[in-house]
Enzyme design. Structure first.
Site, PDB file in Angstrom:
ATOM      1  N   ASP A 382      -3.743   6.939 -74.598  1.00 16.45           N
ATOM      2  CA  ASP A 382      -2.623   7.314 -75.447  1.00 16.45           C
ATOM      3  C   ASP A 382      -3.212   7.697 -76.805  1.00 16.45           C
ATOM      4  O   ASP A 382      -4.309   7.259 -77.156  1.00 16.45           O
ATOM      5  CB  ASP A 382      -1.672   6.125 -75.591  1.00 16.45           C
ATOM      6  CG  ASP A 382      -0.641   6.346 -76.674  1.00 16.45           C
ATOM      7  OD1 ASP A 382       0.067   7.357 -76.613  1.00 16.45           O
ATOM      8  OD2 ASP A 382      -0.569   5.516 -77.597  1.00 16.45           O
ATOM      9  N   LYS A 383      -2.511   8.512 -77.550  1.00 16.90           N
ATOM     10  CA  LYS A 383      -3.040   8.913 -78.855  1.00 16.90           C
ATOM     11  C   LYS A 383      -2.643   7.933 -79.952  1.00 16.90           C
ATOM     12  O   LYS A 383      -3.494   7.249 -80.528  1.00 16.90           O
ATOM     13  CB  LYS A 383      -2.563  10.324 -79.225  1.00 16.90           C
ATOM     14  CG  LYS A 383      -3.105  10.790 -80.600  1.00 16.90           C
ATOM     15  CD  LYS A 383      -2.465  12.069 -81.045  1.00 16.90           C
ATOM     16  CE  LYS A 383      -1.040  11.884 -81.489  1.00 16.90           C
ATOM     17  NZ  LYS A 383      -0.933  11.069 -82.747  1.00 16.90           N
ATOM     18  N   THR A 384      -1.349   7.862 -80.215  1.00 18.91           N
ATOM     19  CA  THR A 384      -0.866   7.107 -81.362  1.00 18.91           C
ATOM     20  C   THR A 384      -1.089   5.611 -81.186  1.00 18.91           C
ATOM     21  O   THR A 384      -0.577   4.997 -80.261  1.00 18.91           O
ATOM     22  CB  THR A 384       0.632   7.375 -81.584  1.00 18.91           C
ATOM     23  OG1 THR A 384       0.853   8.781 -81.647  1.00 18.91           O
ATOM     24  CG2 THR A 384       1.108   6.717 -82.870  1.00 18.91           C
ATOM     25  N   LYS A 556       4.355  10.604 -68.240  1.00 16.37           N
ATOM     26  CA  LYS A 556       3.022   9.999 -68.267  1.00 16.37           C
ATOM     27  C   LYS A 556       2.681   9.421 -66.895  1.00 16.37           C
ATOM     28  O   LYS A 556       1.560   9.556 -66.409  1.00 16.37           O
ATOM     29  CB  LYS A 556       2.943   8.907 -69.341  1.00 16.37           C
ATOM     30  CG  LYS A 556       2.919   9.433 -70.762  1.00 16.37           C
ATOM     31  CD  LYS A 556       2.639   8.317 -71.761  1.00 16.37           C
ATOM     32  CE  LYS A 556       2.516   8.862 -73.180  1.00 16.37           C
ATOM     33  NZ  LYS A 556       2.153   7.824 -74.169  1.00 16.37           N
ATOM     34  N   ASP A 575      -0.695   1.447 -76.240  1.00 11.84           N
ATOM     35  CA  ASP A 575      -0.235   0.353 -77.099  1.00 11.84           C
ATOM     36  C   ASP A 575       1.261   0.304 -77.297  1.00 11.84           C
ATOM     37  O   ASP A 575       1.775  -0.670 -77.840  1.00 11.84           O
ATOM     38  CB  ASP A 575      -0.884   0.473 -78.485  1.00 11.84           C
ATOM     39  CG  ASP A 575      -0.239   1.574 -79.316  1.00 11.84           C
ATOM     40  OD1 ASP A 575      -0.021   2.677 -78.779  1.00 11.84           O
ATOM     41  OD2 ASP A 575       0.062   1.323 -80.499  1.00 11.84           O
TER      42      ASP A 575
END
Length: 701
Positions: A382-384, A556, A575
């Protein structure tokens, strides 16, 4: 991520255990309202209690066993008339009480046509008990009570160690439900506000959300303007402006303004409820692969039965040596086929590797998933909040006039230091010495203004500039916007003086982690709910070749399923709440420790330090752990290649006949070797840590 047990969180071993003591609604703390976490705790307590009772009883059994003291060429410590019946009585208690989980387990294994460790242990202790009891009551031969007792002790200990090491009952669904507040400020027909239970809200109701509060239900804004932090739900890194008609989701956090919202969806139709459904679906679809020990036990069960039968037939039928001798050889084979070492081969390595991982900030909640980690071919990030820190930081400052960039930023920081907005806090954090400001005024949804050193300073959005017909000078600002960065503008005494660009701060370890994984033959893929421009900018900076942006939680999962359909083993690192379903769907779910409780509870492994490099360490540790497991199992089962033929009497004509006592010595030696080899994992990890392969912190390993 409680309420539902992760299907992937239970190995076959775990399922055996669940059928070895209590069913889902039996036992301590497992009533109709007990959670799977409570049930797992009760199973651990059950194995601990049975182990301790049997261990206490084993002491007098050893003291009264003649065959045990033959090892030391001396007589048993406890000797009196009828001592054999005393020995039989204690052994009966150990057999029934300590062996009960294995009797339940063999029933389940045979019912599912998958013989494994439970079958092997149950056969071994039953054979030893029945034969030894027959000897006590007149059958010629020797008793195996002390071998029976120690075997039960070792197997109970192994299961207890294993369950303590890998306990990870999933509480995903409870944590997701906690995102929604319990009460809402419901507006009545007279435009009055009263607190009401959220579960009582209906579509069409209107609720008031004050600054900083959680939004109680999905709906649309009918009055007011604010910004809403949806990062934990959608992955969008920036607070999103919400004005008339904008959609809001229950569980997201309101920003600086008040909102009046019309409720559109409640209950099972809400966004959070859909995420819960996705987590449940992903959890239920997980396969329950046999672990290494059960595979070894399956083959040993087949070997034990075949070797025992062949031994009995050859000695009794073919060679005519008499039933007593033949049955003694058969029992010796059956007991030796289930070496104590096999019961500890995997649990000891698990205990050592779990300890090493925990000391390195890698918390393993699911052993089977951890074992799968060694086979991972793609790691999805995941990015954020995972590759990035999940917070805004200033990346560029552009001055349109004669003012220096540092002066421009300081003036903006003076204004924004008075605001609670995330963007404002990021700007204020970028300046060490902030000038004093006065006459602060928030411009909801547009920015803020204040007096700084006698000047009127505004920090505003592009929308405010458009409303006031102020043109933005062409140039770098457009480039920054194209990269997906948030750009705000500084207006001083009515004149546009400059702009400030902000973006989600990339973790300094992320680029190293991507490069290290590539060297290990593992590809990195980024999935994010953020916009495509931001995703492309982050992927380019980190060297990630493949990324997918603007994804909802269900999308996703689809990406992960697509990779899995190609036969790939996939790990997911995330997260946020929006990552919870994907963490459950992936073969290995890895949560960043600083993330939400939902993500942490959905994951198999937690990275306490929120460091992407720990993913590299996790992969290396998984590979080394599996190698140690394989070595231990090779020894524990390879021991049988020598012991079984000797126990069966294959070399009897040469005068070599394995005495049960000698077999016991071999079992003890095998157990010691397995234990030492498991401890060697710590040494190999230390060596790897010295080379920077595995995370090390001074004084911990």
């Amino acid at each position: 991520m409680a309420g539902a047990v992760k299907a992937k969180g239970h190995s076959d071993h775990d399922m055996h255990v669940m059928h070895s003591g209590h069913g889902p609604h039996e036992g301590h703390g497992a009533g109709p309202e007990a959670t799977p976490h409570d049930h797992h705790e009760s199973m651990i307590a059950e194995f601990r209690r049975r182990f301790r009772v049997c261990l206490i009883l084993t002491i007098p059994i050893l003291a009264a066993s003649p065959t045990f003291w033959q090892l030391f060429q001396t007589r048993s410590l406890i000797r009196f008339h009828g001592d054999s019946y005393f020995l039989a009585a204690l052994s009966t208690i150990v057999y029934l009480y300590g062996g009960w989980p294995f009797f339940k387990g063999i029933h389940q294994e045979l019912k599912s046509r998958a013989p494994g460790m439970m079958t092997l242990v149950a056969l071994a202790i039953t054979t030893a008990y029945v034969y030894s009891t027959a000897v006590v009551f007149g059958l010629p031969g020797m008793v195996f009570y002390w071998e029976l007792a120690t075997l039960v002790d070792i197997m109970l200990l192994g299961h207890w160690i294993e369950m303590r090491s890998v306990m990870g009952a999933s509480n995903a669904l409870e944590q997701i439900a906690r995102l929604i507040p319990k009460t809402a400020h419901k507006m009545t027909g007279d435009n009055l506000v009263e607190d009401a239970p959220v579960e009582g809200l209906m579509p069409g109701d209107r609720v008031l959300i004050k600054p900083g509060e959680k939004i109680p239900a999905d709906g649309s804004v009918v009055k007011g303007a604010s910004s809403v932090n949806e990062s934990m739900l959608t992955g969008e890194s920036r607070p999103l402006p919400k004005e008339l008609g904008a959609k809001v989701f229950g569980g997201s956090i309101n920003g600086e303004g008040s909102l009046e919202v019309k409720v559109l969806k409640t209950g099972n139709e809400s966004f959070v409820a859909q995420v819960i459904g996705l987590v449940r679906e992903a959890q239920a679809s997980k396969s329950r692969a046999q672990d290494l020990a059960n595979k070894a036990a399956l083959w040993l069960t087949i070997i034990a039965l075949a070797a025992g039968l062949v031994t009995l037939v050859i000695w009794f039928v073919v060679l005519g040596r008499g039933f007593a001798f033949a049955i003694e050889r058969t029992v010796t084979v059956m007991v030796i086929t289930c070496p104590h070492a096999l019961g500890l081969a995997v649990p000891l390595v698990v205990a050592v590797s779990t300890s090493i991982a925990a000391r390195s900030g890698l918390l393993i909640r699911d052993r089977i998933a951890f074992e799968k980690m060694r086979r991972v071919q793609a790691i999805i990030f995941d990015k954020t909040g995972t590759l990035t820190e999940g917070r805004f930081g200033v990346t560029e400052v552009i001055s349109f006039g004669g003012m220096s960039e540092s002066e421009l930023l300081a003036g903006a920081a003076a204004v924004e230091s008075q605001s609670e907005h995330l963007i404002a806090q990021a700007i204020a954090a970028a300046v060490k010495e902030i000038p004093r400001a006065s006459d602060f005024l928030a411009l909801p949804g547009k920015g803020a203004q204040a007096k700084v050193k006698g000047k009127d300073v505004k920090v505003v959005s592009p929308g405010w500039l458009r409303e006031n017909n102020i043109a933005i000078p062409p140039g770098k600002t457009e480039v920054l916007k194209a990269q997906g960065k948030t750009v705000v503008f500084v207006v001083i005494d009515g004149a546009l003086s400059g702009s400030i660009a902000l973006a989600d701060v990339i973790r300094p370890e992320s680029k190293k982690a991507v490069a290290a994984l590539r060297q290990m033959g593992v590809s990195s893929i980024m999935l994010t709910g953020d916009n495509a421009a931001v995703a492309q900018s982050v992927a380019a900076e980190l060297g990630i070749d493949r990324f997918f942006a603007e994804l909802l939680p269900g999308q996703k999962i689809d990406k992960i399923k697509e990779l899995q359909s190609r036969g790939m083993t996939v790990a997911m690192t995330g997260d946020g709440v929006n990552d919870a379903p994907a963490l459950a769907q992936a073969d290995v779910g890895i949560a960043i420790g600083a993330g939400t409780d939902v993500a942490l509870a959905s994951a198999d492994i937690i990275l306490v330090r929120s460091n992407p490099m720990d993913v590299v360490s996790l992969l290396e540790l998984a590979r080394r752990t599996y190698a140690k497991m394989a070595q231990n199992l090779a020894w524990a089962t390879g021991y049988n290649a020598l012991a079984i033929p000797l126990a069966a009497g294959a070399l009897a004509k040469f005068g070599v006949l394995l005495d049960p006592a000698v077999g016991a010595i071999l079992m003890a030696a095998s157990t010691v070797i397995v234990a030492i080899n498991a401890r060697m994992l710590r040494i190999s990890v230390r060596a790897a840590g010295g080379r920077g392969v595995i995370v090390r912190r001074p004084g911990l390993l």
